[in-house]
Design a protein around this motif. Structure first.
Motif, PDB file in Angstrom:
ATOM      1  N   VAL A  99       0.818  -1.213   0.000  1.00 41.45           N
ATOM      2  CA  VAL A  99       0.000   0.000   0.000  1.00 41.45           C
ATOM      3  C   VAL A  99       0.852   1.263   0.000  1.00 41.45           C
ATOM      4  N   PHE A 100       1.882   1.313   0.842  1.00 43.30           N
ATOM      5  CA  PHE A 100       2.654   2.550   0.964  1.00 43.30           C
ATOM      6  C   PHE A 100       3.192   3.016  -0.378  1.00 43.30           C
ATOM      7  N   HIS A 101       3.711   2.087  -1.204  1.00 45.12           N
ATOM      8  CA  HIS A 101       4.325   2.539  -2.455  1.00 45.12           C
ATOM      9  C   HIS A 101       3.301   3.053  -3.459  1.00 45.12           C
ATOM     10  N   CYS A 102       2.005   2.748  -3.223  1.00 47.24           N
ATOM     11  CA  CYS A 102       0.951   3.232  -4.121  1.00 47.24           C
ATOM     12  C   CYS A 102       0.457   4.625  -3.756  1.00 47.24           C
ATOM     13  N   LEU A 103       0.898   5.141  -2.598  1.00 44.05           N
ATOM     14  CA  LEU A 103       0.417   6.441  -2.117  1.00 44.05           C
ATOM     15  C   LEU A 103       1.595   7.377  -1.871  1.00 44.05           C
ATOM     16  N   PRO A 104       2.338   7.733  -2.906  1.00 35.10           N
ATOM     17  CA  PRO A 104       3.577   8.503  -2.704  1.00 35.10           C
ATOM     18  C   PRO A 104       3.354   9.862  -2.066  1.00 35.10           C
ATOM     19  N   ASP A 105       2.190  10.453  -2.281  1.00 34.08           N
ATOM     20  CA  ASP A 105       1.918  11.768  -1.718  1.00 34.08           C
ATOM     21  C   ASP A 105       1.233  11.698  -0.366  1.00 34.08           C
ATOM     22  N   HIS A 106       0.977  10.480   0.108  1.00 33.32           N
ATOM     23  CA  HIS A 106       0.164  10.337   1.319  1.00 33.32           C
ATOM     24  C   HIS A 106       0.754   9.330   2.305  1.00 33.32           C
ATOM     25  N   ASN A 107       2.045   9.064   2.214  1.00 32.31           N
ATOM     26  CA  ASN A 107       2.658   8.135   3.167  1.00 32.31           C
ATOM     27  C   ASN A 107       2.517   8.613   4.605  1.00 32.31           C
ATOM     28  N   ASP A 108       2.593   9.919   4.812  1.00 31.90           N
ATOM     29  CA  ASP A 108       2.466  10.451   6.167  1.00 31.90           C
ATOM     30  C   ASP A 108       1.062  10.221   6.719  1.00 31.90           C
ATOM     31  N   GLU A 133      15.712   9.840   2.431  1.00 32.26           N
ATOM     32  CA  GLU A 133      14.438  10.309   1.905  1.00 32.26           C
ATOM     33  C   GLU A 133      13.877   9.286   0.922  1.00 32.26           C
ATOM     34  N   GLN A 134      12.574   9.233   0.840  1.00 30.80           N
ATOM     35  CA  GLN A 134      11.920   8.350  -0.123  1.00 30.80           C
ATOM     36  C   GLN A 134      12.192   8.831  -1.542  1.00 30.80           C
ATOM     37  N   PHE A 135      12.085   7.897  -2.511  1.00 30.71           N
ATOM     38  CA  PHE A 135      12.337   8.212  -3.910  1.00 30.71           C
ATOM     39  C   PHE A 135      11.041   8.031  -4.688  1.00 30.71           C
ATOM     40  N   VAL A 136      10.479   9.141  -5.164  1.00 29.92           N
ATOM     41  CA  VAL A 136       9.229   9.113  -5.923  1.00 29.92           C
ATOM     42  C   VAL A 136       9.565   9.049  -7.407  1.00 29.92           C
ATOM     43  N   PHE A 137       8.870   8.169  -8.128  1.00 32.86           N
ATOM     44  CA  PHE A 137       9.107   8.054  -9.564  1.00 32.86           C
ATOM     45  C   PHE A 137       7.775   7.973 -10.289  1.00 32.86           C
ATOM     46  N   ALA A 181       4.694   6.439  -7.935  1.00 31.66           N
ATOM     47  CA  ALA A 181       4.890   5.466  -6.861  1.00 31.66           C
ATOM     48  C   ALA A 181       6.132   5.884  -6.090  1.00 31.66           C
ATOM     49  N   VAL A 182       6.401   5.171  -5.003  1.00 30.61           N
ATOM     50  CA  VAL A 182       7.510   5.568  -4.151  1.00 30.61           C
ATOM     51  C   VAL A 182       8.315   4.355  -3.725  1.00 30.61           C
ATOM     52  N   LEU A 183       9.627   4.529  -3.700  1.00 30.24           N
ATOM     53  CA  LEU A 183      10.536   3.533  -3.142  1.00 30.24           C
ATOM     54  C   LEU A 183      11.081   4.054  -1.822  1.00 30.24           C
ATOM     55  N   HIS A 184      11.156   3.156  -0.839  1.00 32.42           N
ATOM     56  CA  HIS A 184      11.795   3.490   0.422  1.00 32.42           C
ATOM     57  C   HIS A 184      13.086   2.691   0.556  1.00 32.42           C
ATOM     58  N   SER A 185      13.930   3.147   1.440  1.00 29.28           N
ATOM     59  CA  SER A 185      15.052   2.352   1.929  1.00 29.28           C
ATOM     60  C   SER A 185      14.755   2.026   3.387  1.00 29.28           C
ATOM     61  N   GLU A 186      15.613   1.227   3.994  1.00 29.74           N
ATOM     62  CA  GLU A 186      15.423   0.946   5.417  1.00 29.74           C
ATOM     63  C   GLU A 186      15.423   2.247   6.223  1.00 29.74           C
ATOM     64  N   LEU A 246      16.353  -3.795  -5.860  1.00 29.91           N
ATOM     65  CA  LEU A 246      14.927  -3.575  -5.601  1.00 29.91           C
ATOM     66  C   LEU A 246      14.296  -4.805  -4.971  1.00 29.91           C
ATOM     67  N   SER A 247      13.352  -4.567  -4.066  1.00 23.54           N
ATOM     68  CA  SER A 247      12.608  -5.678  -3.466  1.00 23.54           C
ATOM     69  C   SER A 247      11.298  -5.152  -2.928  1.00 23.54           C
ATOM     70  N   LEU A 248      10.419  -6.086  -2.563  1.00 22.81           N
ATOM     71  CA  LEU A 248       9.280  -5.747  -1.734  1.00 22.81           C
ATOM     72  C   LEU A 248       9.710  -5.979  -0.295  1.00 22.81           C
ATOM     73  N   MET A 249       9.986  -4.918   0.401  1.00 24.86           N
ATOM     74  CA  MET A 249      10.565  -4.973   1.742  1.00 24.86           C
ATOM     75  C   MET A 249       9.498  -5.323   2.775  1.00 24.86           C
ATOM     76  N   SER A 250       9.707  -6.400   3.521  1.00 24.86           N
ATOM     77  CA  SER A 250       8.812  -6.719   4.629  1.00 24.86           C
ATOM     78  C   SER A 250       9.132  -5.820   5.816  1.00 24.86           C
ATOM     79  N   PHE A 251       8.094  -5.462   6.567  1.00 24.72           N
ATOM     80  CA  PHE A 251       8.313  -4.613   7.734  1.00 24.72           C
ATOM     81  C   PHE A 251       7.328  -4.941   8.847  1.00 24.72           C
ATOM     82  N   ILE A 252       7.737  -4.601  10.046  1.00 32.25           N
ATOM     83  CA  ILE A 252       6.850  -4.616  11.210  1.00 32.25           C
ATOM     84  C   ILE A 252       7.251  -3.433  12.073  1.00 32.25           C
ATOM     85  N   ALA A 253       6.258  -2.737  12.588  1.00 31.69           N
ATOM     86  CA  ALA A 253       6.510  -1.580  13.439  1.00 31.69           C
ATOM     87  C   ALA A 253       5.586  -1.655  14.648  1.00 31.69           C
TER      88      ALA A 253
END
Length: 268
Positions: free
Chosen positions: A159-168, A197-201, A208-213, A259-266
């Motif tokens: 979901v996050f990468h589909c909402l580059p302007d609305h991650n916050d 910083e995130q990378f929007v493309f 869409a948006v790419l994040h790093s750790e 590039l990957s689909l990064m798994s996360f837990i917070a």
């Protein structure tokens, strides 16, 4: 676009969602669902690539931490961006209470096709509804439907990468949905290179948006999450995925290494 039936994989655990059906019957139904979804919605790689037959949530390396078996029957679970609803249906099969799961998706097409795909409107009921997580009345609708109690787990898978302007906004609302100690789990498109910083493309409205750790840690901790863990190795992107990104988002394939689909837990 050609699809060779023999090459389509159905993850073994998902056969439980289609009792009595053969692989060919499941795949045939999936192809019909995909066809209608692609005709009526903007392109989504998870739909075109039949990711819903390779359900990613239970492959997430943090799955057992978010959904311990001894606690699963009592967990209150909320999913943002349920799409066809594979994850929630699988959680019910694994022991989650149907009364404790709630899912939303902005697309009425995806929600409707999910019930059609699993043919379970009567038994699954209204556990997944059409609702935009960005809507002004989001919390009013959730509270009137699910009650005011906070959730143990919020799922935001792909979901996050589909909402580059609305991650916050997504991070803030996920945090607000959770009880203290609750967790946010999912996957998002990411790059192994360390970026603050995130990378929007892409080109508006297809961005869409790419994040790093680092950037993902920064995002979630800025909205109150206490701990964030990621795994970049659960789901490396394949060449076909990268080609799709290049085709639909003018993504530079020369930047595709790592590039990957990064798994996360917070945790809240």
């Amino acid at each position: 676009m050609q699809t060779v039936l023999q090459e389509i994989q159905v993850d073994e655990p998902l056969y439980q969602l289609f009792p009595g059906m053969t692989k060919q019957e499941i795949v045939n139904r999936a192809l019909l669902i995909r066809k209608e979804a692609m005709e009526k919605e903007s392109p989504h790689r998870c739909v075109e690539g039949l990711f819903f037959l390779k359900e990613t949530l239970y492959k997430n390396s943090f799955n057992s931490e978010a959904f311990p078996k001894d606690k699963l029957p009592t967990l209150r679970i909320f999913e943002v961006g349920s799409c066809f609803g594979v994850a929630l249906r699988k959680l019910v099969l694994d022991g989650a209470s149907r009364d404790n799961i709630f899912g939303v998706d902005v697309s009425d097409t995806f929600v409707r096709l999910g019930y059609q795909f699993f043919d379970d409107k009567a038994s699954f009921g209204d556990r997944i509804r059409v609702l935009n997580v960005l809507a002004d009345n989001f919390f009013d609708v959730v509270h009137s439907w699910a009650g005011p109690e906070p959730f143990d787990v919020v799922i935001a898978n792909l979901v996050f990468h589909c909402l580059p302007d609305h991650n916050d906004v997504l991070a803030e609302r996920a945090y607000k949905l959770l009880k203290p100690g609750g967790v946010l789990i999912g996957q998002t498109a990411a790059h192994a290179n360390d970026m603050n910083e995130q990378f929007v493309f892409g080109i508006s409205p297809r961005k869409a948006v790419l994040h790093s750790e680092s950037s993902f840690n920064n995002l979630l901790k800025s909205h109150g999450f206490q701990t964030v863990k990621v795994n970049l190795n659960d789901h490396p992107m394949e060449e076909e995925d990268i080609q799709w990104m290049s085709r639909h988002f003018a993504f530079d394939k020369n930047e595709a290494s790592g590039l990957s689909l990064m798994s996360f837990i917070a945790r809240k």
